[in-house]
Design a protein around this motif. Structure first.
Motif, PDB file in Angstrom:
ATOM      1  N   ILE A 220       0.804  -1.222   0.000  1.00 44.17           N
ATOM      2  CA  ILE A 220       0.000   0.000   0.000  1.00 44.17           C
ATOM      3  C   ILE A 220       0.840   1.277   0.000  1.00 44.17           C
ATOM      4  O   ILE A 220       0.442   2.290  -0.568  1.00 44.17           O
ATOM      5  CB  ILE A 220      -0.978  -0.030   1.209  1.00 44.17           C
ATOM      6  N   ASP A 221       2.044   1.242   0.614  1.00 41.47           N
ATOM      7  CA  ASP A 221       2.857   2.456   0.691  1.00 41.47           C
ATOM      8  C   ASP A 221       3.972   2.501  -0.353  1.00 41.47           C
ATOM      9  O   ASP A 221       4.846   3.375  -0.289  1.00 41.47           O
ATOM     10  CB  ASP A 221       3.459   2.591   2.095  1.00 41.47           C
ATOM     11  N   LEU A 222       3.956   1.554  -1.276  1.00 40.82           N
ATOM     12  CA  LEU A 222       4.928   1.633  -2.375  1.00 40.82           C
ATOM     13  C   LEU A 222       4.519   2.761  -3.324  1.00 40.82           C
ATOM     14  O   LEU A 222       3.314   3.007  -3.519  1.00 40.82           O
ATOM     15  CB  LEU A 222       4.966   0.307  -3.139  1.00 40.82           C
ATOM     16  N   PRO A 223       5.476   3.435  -3.946  1.00 44.51           N
ATOM     17  CA  PRO A 223       6.929   3.258  -3.830  1.00 44.51           C
ATOM     18  C   PRO A 223       7.570   4.130  -2.761  1.00 44.51           C
ATOM     19  O   PRO A 223       8.795   4.172  -2.635  1.00 44.51           O
ATOM     20  CB  PRO A 223       7.439   3.657  -5.212  1.00 44.51           C
ATOM     21  N   GLY A 224       6.755   4.859  -1.955  1.00 42.48           N
ATOM     22  CA  GLY A 224       7.312   5.849  -1.054  1.00 42.48           C
ATOM     23  C   GLY A 224       8.151   5.283   0.081  1.00 42.48           C
ATOM     24  O   GLY A 224       9.180   5.852   0.448  1.00 42.48           O
ATOM     25  N   GLN A 225       7.736   4.168   0.672  1.00 42.89           N
ATOM     26  CA  GLN A 225       8.416   3.622   1.836  1.00 42.89           C
ATOM     27  C   GLN A 225       9.573   2.711   1.413  1.00 42.89           C
ATOM     28  O   GLN A 225       9.363   1.650   0.828  1.00 42.89           O
ATOM     29  CB  GLN A 225       7.424   2.831   2.701  1.00 42.89           C
ATOM     30  N   THR A 226      10.797   3.132   1.713  1.00 44.32           N
ATOM     31  CA  THR A 226      11.963   2.335   1.316  1.00 44.32           C
ATOM     32  C   THR A 226      12.024   1.009   2.078  1.00 44.32           C
ATOM     33  O   THR A 226      12.501   0.007   1.538  1.00 44.32           O
ATOM     34  CB  THR A 226      13.251   3.125   1.563  1.00 44.32           C
TER      35      THR A 226
ATOM     36  N   GLU B 265      -3.130  -1.027  -6.365  1.00 43.79           N
ATOM     37  CA  GLU B 265      -4.179  -0.075  -6.716  1.00 43.79           C
ATOM     38  C   GLU B 265      -3.688   1.081  -7.574  1.00 43.79           C
ATOM     39  O   GLU B 265      -4.497   1.801  -8.156  1.00 43.79           O
ATOM     40  CB  GLU B 265      -4.826   0.481  -5.437  1.00 43.79           C
ATOM     41  N   GLU B 266      -2.381   1.300  -7.622  1.00 42.00           N
ATOM     42  CA  GLU B 266      -1.851   2.456  -8.340  1.00 42.00           C
ATOM     43  C   GLU B 266      -0.784   2.020  -9.342  1.00 42.00           C
ATOM     44  O   GLU B 266      -0.070   1.035  -9.121  1.00 42.00           O
ATOM     45  CB  GLU B 266      -1.254   3.457  -7.342  1.00 42.00           C
ATOM     46  N   GLU B 267      -0.687   2.783 -10.421  1.00 41.32           N
ATOM     47  CA  GLU B 267       0.290   2.460 -11.463  1.00 41.32           C
ATOM     48  C   GLU B 267       1.713   2.534 -10.918  1.00 41.32           C
ATOM     49  O   GLU B 267       2.573   1.733 -11.303  1.00 41.32           O
ATOM     50  CB  GLU B 267       0.123   3.409 -12.650  1.00 41.32           C
ATOM     51  N   ALA B 268       1.971   3.474  -9.996  1.00 43.15           N
ATOM     52  CA  ALA B 268       3.318   3.587  -9.428  1.00 43.15           C
ATOM     53  C   ALA B 268       3.711   2.308  -8.688  1.00 43.15           C
ATOM     54  O   ALA B 268       4.866   1.866  -8.750  1.00 43.15           O
ATOM     55  CB  ALA B 268       3.385   4.786  -8.486  1.00 43.15           C
ATOM     56  N   GLN B 269       2.747   1.707  -7.994  1.00 43.96           N
ATOM     57  CA  GLN B 269       3.013   0.436  -7.316  1.00 43.96           C
ATOM     58  C   GLN B 269       3.350  -0.642  -8.339  1.00 43.96           C
ATOM     59  O   GLN B 269       4.280  -1.442  -8.152  1.00 43.96           O
ATOM     60  CB  GLN B 269       1.791   0.017  -6.498  1.00 43.96           C
ATOM     61  N   LEU B 270       2.580  -0.656  -9.422  1.00 49.13           N
ATOM     62  CA  LEU B 270       2.797  -1.639 -10.485  1.00 49.13           C
ATOM     63  C   LEU B 270       4.207  -1.541 -11.050  1.00 49.13           C
ATOM     64  O   LEU B 270       4.892  -2.554 -11.223  1.00 49.13           O
ATOM     65  CB  LEU B 270       1.759  -1.432 -11.583  1.00 49.13           C
TER      66      LEU B 270
END
Length: 596
Positions: A511-517, A543-548
């Motif tokens: 859920i917190d990707l990509p922000g949480q290292t 849920e988000e393209e950035a996570q994908l």
């Protein structure tokens, strides 16, 4: 009679003796004899017509009753006493000058406890009263005292609470009730045995006494703990009456003191036992005006604290009552839902990260409630687990998923792998394997179309049993998946032994990707671990393209989440299956709804 029984009652223990006799001289003589022996609490009734009313009013510890009285006989009084729920167990010593067997037999049939012949011998009188009171105290202890802690049990506590309410309510005074629950009692019994659990209960009772009883009164409380407004009301629960509460904060202050007192570890058979007390607080008259009503309110508040998963206290509220009633209603309706064909299976696609094709789906249960519409599992699966319905519900999911897959196979759809979730009770009791064999045979479904998902926490609770179950399932030809990976406590040595084909990364790490290292590091580790063990790795909750994009770079194999689709009915899934392509992931499109 044993010394222990006799010692339970002494003339100075405050016992109330009542006598009903139409001759005042007789009651005066008896009163004198008893007072000489130390029984100073005595009530005389010389009008038999008022006897039953006075007995109800005073509720004596023992009743001396003359049989031959004008107007209302002793037989009439005895019959009325035994017919009264509050008086039916009162010891009755019958006084009579009659010596014929018929009189004594009739008195015994009506419930007489003892006989004294007139004229009464003073020594015999004192002896019979003493022995009768001793036996009553012994019976009361068996009936009203918790044998482990020495505190009052639920029945006595309920009566004491009712009396306290009857005193407080007419004066418009506030009365508080604390309900204390600790699950560690059960855990101690299961791990260290019943003797250790009893020792823990006794130590908790002693600490509670230290909280509620002033230091100067503790010796007396230790001798007579059942006299306190404190009780063990269930196997894991205690309750405490606060008779004089001026404001709600008084109850909260006491709750904090109780939690503080129980925080220090308990020494049990060389082990440190740490409790996690949950305290529910109810206040009369706002939260209940009867003993049972107030107990229910405090219990509900205690359950609310338990749901938080940590120590603390909560006050009862009307909102909590409404939620409890709704929960009870929903539970009763859930029992009928399976047989009324109200359950549904929706299918959330599992999509290949590389090609964008749908490889399969996870079957997720829904409840088409006749009044509330489509309910997600969070509303009813916990109820099914609590009530034991989860096994029957799990059987329905297995049957329905296999039926639907067999239908898709007949329609010529390409090979799919559909996942079903297995609940812990199904997995633990060995029932699931046998049932699955029957369903596969009945539906003629190729077993390789089916993926059985078990959670990591289910596997680590009993590794040897879990390994046997998984090997047996693998022997049927079905695929195995470890769900919610990363949330349990398994070691790599265990993981490499489980014959799983798939590893699912829990959505809490996605859920917190990509922000949480840190989450990126965990996910990358799980992907690498799964591949090294020959497993396909699935990321759920995408849920988000950035996570994908992050997951694609990490080499994750399969996507599951709202980025492609929520869980949908069978017909909608068929449409997704026929229309899925890599282009849908290149230009991802989120759908409306909430996470399954």
């Amino acid at each position: 009679m044993s010394r222990d029984l006799v010692a339970m009652t002494t003339p100075w223990d405050g016992a109330l003796v009542m006598m009903v006799d139409d001759e005042s001289m007789m009651t005066d003589v008896i009163q004198t004899h008893l007072e000489d022996a130390g029984y100073t609490r005595f009530v005389a009734c010389n009008d038999p017509r008022q006897a039953v009313q006075l007995i109800r009013q005073h509720q004596p510890d023992v009743l001396l009753l003359d049989l031959m009285m004008p107007g209302v006989s002793g037989f009439d009084v005895l019959q009325a006493v035994r017919a009264d729920e509050a008086l039916q167990y009162t010891p009755v010593i019958v006084l009579t000058a009659a010596s014929d067997p018929a009189t004594k037999l009739r008195a015994l049939e009506l419930g007489a406890t003892e006989f004294l012949s007139k004229p009464v011998d003073s020594s015999e009188l004192v002896l019979r009263v003493r022995n009768t009171l001793a036996f009553k105290r012994y019976q009361d202890r068996l009936a009203y005292v918790d044998m482990v802690t020495g505190l009052s049990n639920r029945e006595r506590f309920t009566r004491r609470l009712e009396e306290a309410l009857q005193h407080a309510l007419p004066q418009q005074a506030m009365l508080g009730l604390l309900h204390l629950g600790c699950e560690q009692f059960r855990q101690t019994r299961e791990t260290l045995g019943p003797r250790a659990a009893d020792s823990l209960l006794q130590q908790v009772a002693a600490r509670l006494i230290n909280v509620v009883v002033p230091p100067q009164d503790r010796d007396s409380a230790a001798l007579h703990p059942e006299s306190l407004g404190l009780a063990r009301v269930d196997s894991q629960d205690f309750a405490l009456i606060l008779p004089e509460v001026t404001q709600a904060e008084d109850a909260a202050t006491l709750a904090k003191l109780v939690i503080q007192e129980l925080t220090a570890p308990f020494q049990i058979d060389g082990h440190d036992i740490f409790l996690m007390p949950h305290i529910g607080i109810a206040l009369a008259p706002s939260d209940g005006q009867t003993a049972n009503g107030l107990l229910k309110s405090a219990d509900l508040a205690c359950s609310k604290v338990k749901g938080h998963g940590k120590s603390g206290y909560e006050f009862f509220s009307a909102e909590l009552t409404a939620r409890s009633i709704e929960r009870l209603t929903l539970t009763n309706q859930l029992r009928l839902a399976i047989h009324r064909d109200e359950l549904r299976l929706h299918y959330q696609p599992k999509v290949c990260m590389r090609t964008g094709r749908i490889l399969g789906a996870e079957a997720l249960i829904r409840w088409q409630h006749p009044d509330h519409g489509l309910l997600l599992p969070g509303r009813f699966v916990p109820l099914a687990e609590e009530t034991g319905l989860i096994v029957e519900m799990g059987d329905w999911v297995t049957q329905e998923a296999c039926r639907q897959m067999a239908l898709w196979k007949q329609q010529g759809l390409r090979d799919l792998k559909v996942s079903i979730n297995v609940a812990k009770p199904q997995f633990d009791n060995g029932h699931f394997l046998q049932y699955l064999q029957k369903v596969l045979a009945r539906t003629q479904l190729p077993p390789e179309w089916l993926v059985v998902e078990v959670t990591e926490s289910m596997l680590v609770s009993d590794v040897a049993w879990a390994l046997k179950q998984m090997n047996d399932l693998q022997g049927l030809g079905v695929h195995l998946s470890i769900d919610d990976f990363g949330t349990g406590y398994s070691s790599l040595s265990y993981l490499k032994r489980f014959p799983a084909d798939e590893l699912k990364i829990d959505r809490s790490f996605i859920i917190d990707l990509p922000g949480q290292t840190k989450d990126q590091a965990i996910v990358q580790t799980v992907v690498s671990l799964g591949h090294s063990l020959g497993m396909q790795v699935v990321a759920e909750g995408v849920e988000e393209e950035a996570q994908l994009r992050v997951l694609q770079r990490m080499g994750c194999d399969v996507l599951q989440g709202f980025l492609f689709s929520k869980a949908v009915p069978p017909q909608a899934f068929e449409a997704l299956l026929l229309g899925s392509s890599a282009q849908q992931l290149v230009n991802p499109r989120a759908t409306e709804g909430v996470p399954s």
